[in-house]
Motif scaffolding. Structure first.
Motif, PDB file in Angstrom:
ATOM      1  N   ALA A  44       0.819  -1.209   0.000  1.00  0.00           N
ATOM      2  CA  ALA A  44       0.000   0.000   0.000  1.00  0.00           C
ATOM      3  C   ALA A  44       0.858   1.266   0.000  1.00  0.00           C
ATOM      4  O   ALA A  44       0.358   2.352  -0.278  1.00  0.00           O
ATOM      5  N   ASP A  45       2.131   1.123   0.317  1.00  0.00           N
ATOM      6  CA  ASP A  45       3.053   2.251   0.260  1.00  0.00           C
ATOM      7  C   ASP A  45       3.441   2.483  -1.193  1.00  0.00           C
ATOM      8  O   ASP A  45       4.033   1.596  -1.827  1.00  0.00           O
ATOM      9  N   PRO A  46       3.129   3.650  -1.770  1.00  0.00           N
ATOM     10  CA  PRO A  46       3.442   3.892  -3.191  1.00  0.00           C
ATOM     11  C   PRO A  46       4.931   3.751  -3.521  1.00  0.00           C
ATOM     12  O   PRO A  46       5.270   3.468  -4.663  1.00  0.00           O
TER      13      PRO A  46
ATOM     14  N   ASN B 166      11.273  10.079   6.675  1.00  0.00           N
ATOM     15  CA  ASN B 166      10.860   9.700   5.324  1.00  0.00           C
ATOM     16  C   ASN B 166       9.756  10.639   4.857  1.00  0.00           C
ATOM     17  O   ASN B 166       9.178  11.395   5.647  1.00  0.00           O
ATOM     18  N   ASP B 167       9.463  10.598   3.572  1.00  0.00           N
ATOM     19  CA  ASP B 167       8.493  11.525   2.989  1.00  0.00           C
ATOM     20  C   ASP B 167       7.074  11.290   3.498  1.00  0.00           C
ATOM     21  O   ASP B 167       6.269  12.225   3.554  1.00  0.00           O
ATOM     22  N   ARG B 168       6.750  10.055   3.859  1.00  0.00           N
ATOM     23  CA  ARG B 168       5.388   9.785   4.315  1.00  0.00           C
ATOM     24  C   ARG B 168       5.112  10.487   5.641  1.00  0.00           C
ATOM     25  O   ARG B 168       4.020  11.014   5.857  1.00  0.00           O
ATOM     26  N   ILE B 169       6.080  10.505   6.550  1.00  0.00           N
ATOM     27  CA  ILE B 169       5.924  11.267   7.789  1.00  0.00           C
ATOM     28  C   ILE B 169       5.803  12.750   7.459  1.00  0.00           C
ATOM     29  O   ILE B 169       4.972  13.472   8.033  1.00  0.00           O
ATOM     30  N   ALA B 170       6.635  13.208   6.518  1.00  0.00           N
ATOM     31  CA  ALA B 170       6.616  14.621   6.141  1.00  0.00           C
ATOM     32  C   ALA B 170       5.264  15.028   5.548  1.00  0.00           C
ATOM     33  O   ALA B 170       4.773  16.132   5.801  1.00  0.00           O
ATOM     34  N   ILE B 171       4.643  14.141   4.767  1.00  0.00           N
ATOM     35  CA  ILE B 171       3.332  14.438   4.191  1.00  0.00           C
ATOM     36  C   ILE B 171       2.304  14.638   5.303  1.00  0.00           C
ATOM     37  O   ILE B 171       1.469  15.550   5.256  1.00  0.00           O
TER      38      ILE B 171
ATOM     39  N   TRP C  92       4.368  10.684  -4.321  1.00  0.00           N
ATOM     40  CA  TRP C  92       3.393  11.763  -4.091  1.00  0.00           C
ATOM     41  C   TRP C  92       4.037  13.060  -3.620  1.00  0.00           C
ATOM     42  O   TRP C  92       3.342  14.072  -3.483  1.00  0.00           O
ATOM     43  N   SER C  93       5.335  13.069  -3.361  1.00  0.00           N
ATOM     44  CA  SER C  93       5.947  14.234  -2.716  1.00  0.00           C
ATOM     45  C   SER C  93       5.889  15.492  -3.580  1.00  0.00           C
ATOM     46  O   SER C  93       5.854  16.602  -3.050  1.00  0.00           O
ATOM     47  N   ARG C  94       5.850  15.346  -4.874  1.00  0.00           N
ATOM     48  CA  ARG C  94       5.785  16.523  -5.742  1.00  0.00           C
ATOM     49  C   ARG C  94       4.380  17.122  -5.806  1.00  0.00           C
ATOM     50  O   ARG C  94       4.183  18.219  -6.325  1.00  0.00           O
TER      51      ARG C  94
ATOM     52  N   THR D 136      10.309  19.340  -0.348  1.00  0.00           N
ATOM     53  CA  THR D 136      11.756  19.229  -0.533  1.00  0.00           C
ATOM     54  C   THR D 136      12.208  17.907   0.072  1.00  0.00           C
ATOM     55  O   THR D 136      11.811  17.552   1.183  1.00  0.00           O
ATOM     56  N   THR D 137      13.071  17.183  -0.656  1.00  0.00           N
ATOM     57  CA  THR D 137      13.433  15.839  -0.210  1.00  0.00           C
ATOM     58  C   THR D 137      14.760  15.420  -0.836  1.00  0.00           C
ATOM     59  O   THR D 137      15.401  16.211  -1.539  1.00  0.00           O
ATOM     60  N   VAL D 138      15.165  14.206  -0.556  1.00  0.00           N
ATOM     61  CA  VAL D 138      16.309  13.587  -1.226  1.00  0.00           C
ATOM     62  C   VAL D 138      15.789  12.356  -1.943  1.00  0.00           C
ATOM     63  O   VAL D 138      15.110  11.520  -1.350  1.00  0.00           O
TER      64      VAL D 138
END
Length: 341
Positions: free
Chosen positions: A75-77, A251-256, A287-289, A296-298
């Motif tokens: 389920a994690d993209p 990670n980006d999911r926490i950031a979202i 999905w981060s964009r 902003t990410t790596v």
């Protein structure tokens, strides 16, 4: 009475007047038989409306064309995209990918390994759960099946392919410090070695810049990263417990989730006038964009990780022998600058 339906390749070969070995050769590779024979077989297929059970045929081979893929949470993209790319590479190479998700649970990962073993795979590509894995069960599987692990670096399998977390975290910490307030580090209890390495990398990078590490440790073990980022982010903002207005998430999911928390609390995220905080992540999640503001990410080098994982697996499979030592390949991340920081 209608005609009896043809169900096996033996019955098809007998009905079409073509030898069983030739029929088998055709289904393995149509181009390997003469064009006139191929035309006869294809006319017979249409006449008898026969479609072989290719999976059963595959299982009867000494070396099947099955390639197992196990990811921890489909389920994690992030893992869905990795699995999609791996499947495509395997299909293009003439293999039959079989995908399993562990759904974040140890027993389901064990079940996936046992089911995959019963399918006699030619090889496997596995992203282990990490802390939740039964490493002995995974190790036993890799002793019997050529295996490449990716994403979660455990001492199992013959090859690991993943990202250089110390390089990527160092890269974004340096950027955040150069352009504003040093970041605090927002994390959940680590579910795999990546999370633990990112915490260590953050501490090292901040200290190298002469700053004091500030780690926010929230939530419980699990895979609901966005929900934890939202709930804990709202709590920390309302209680004014963020030690820095610049937050680097594990990670980006926490950031979202944290971006959503800031929005609900009426805080503007980004750089410049009127912005109350900066938020950054790690992975370049698909999905981060599309967040608001864009995150902003790596980036992890998805294509390089997938291509190398598949290539290494094919090398092991075709060599027919075990490697003398375990091999690791790490790819550097790339700084992706967007509006959130």
């Amino acid at each position: 009475m209608g005609e009896t339906r043809i169900q096996t390749m033996e019955e098809f070969a007998s009905a079409s007047g073509i030898s069983r070995p030739t029929v088998s050769k055709y289904f393995n590779d149509p181009a390997s038989v003469r064009s006139t024979t191929r035309e006869r077989i294809e006319r017979a297929l249409e006449q008898f409306d026969f479609r072989p059970n290719i999976f059963a045929v595959n299982q009867n081979r000494k070396l099947t064309k099955n390639i197992g893929i196990i990811v921890p949470y489909l389920a994690d993209p992030f893992f869905a995209e990795m699995a999609r790319m791996i499947e495509r590479r395997c299909i293009d190479a003439g293999y039959w990918p079989i995908l399993f998700s562990s759904h974040g649970q140890r027993q389901l990962e064990i079940n996936a390994l046992e089911t995959l073993r019963s399918l006699k795979p030619a090889g496997a590509l596995i992203a282990p759960l990490g802390r939740a894995s039964d490493l002995e069960a995974v190790r036993k599987f890799t002793e019997d099946v050529p295996t490449v692990t990716f994403d979660s670096n455990q001492e199992i399998g013959e090859v690991f392919v993943g990202s250089d977390n110390f390089q990527s975290i160092g890269l974004i910490v340096d950027y955040l410090c150069r352009t504003g307030e040093p970041p605090c580090f927002f994390e959940m209890p680590p579910v795999n070695p990546n999370a633990m390495k990112r915490r260590s990398a953050y501490i090292k990078a901040v200290e190298l810049l002469g700053q004091t590490p500030e780690i926010i440790h929230v939530g419980e073990h699990g895979w609901e990263f966005e929900q934890v980022g939202l709930n804990e982010g709202k709590r920390l903002i309302s209680e004014r417990k963020l030690p820095s207005n610049t937050v680097l998430c594990s990670n980006d999911r926490i950031a979202i989730g944290l971006l959503a928390a800031a929005y609900e609390m009426g805080l503007r995220v980004g750089r410049g006038s009127g912005c109350a905080m900066r938020v950054a992540g790690h992975d370049d999640h698909p999905w981060s964009r599309f967040t608001c503001p864009a995150l902003t990410t790596v980036s992890q080098d998805y294509s390089a990780i997938v291509d190398t994982s598949v290539e290494k697996l094919f090398e092991i499979m075709h060599s027919g022998s075990k490697q003398d030592s375990r091999e690791e390949t790490l790819f550097e991340g790339k700084l992706i600058l967007r509006s959130s920081a």
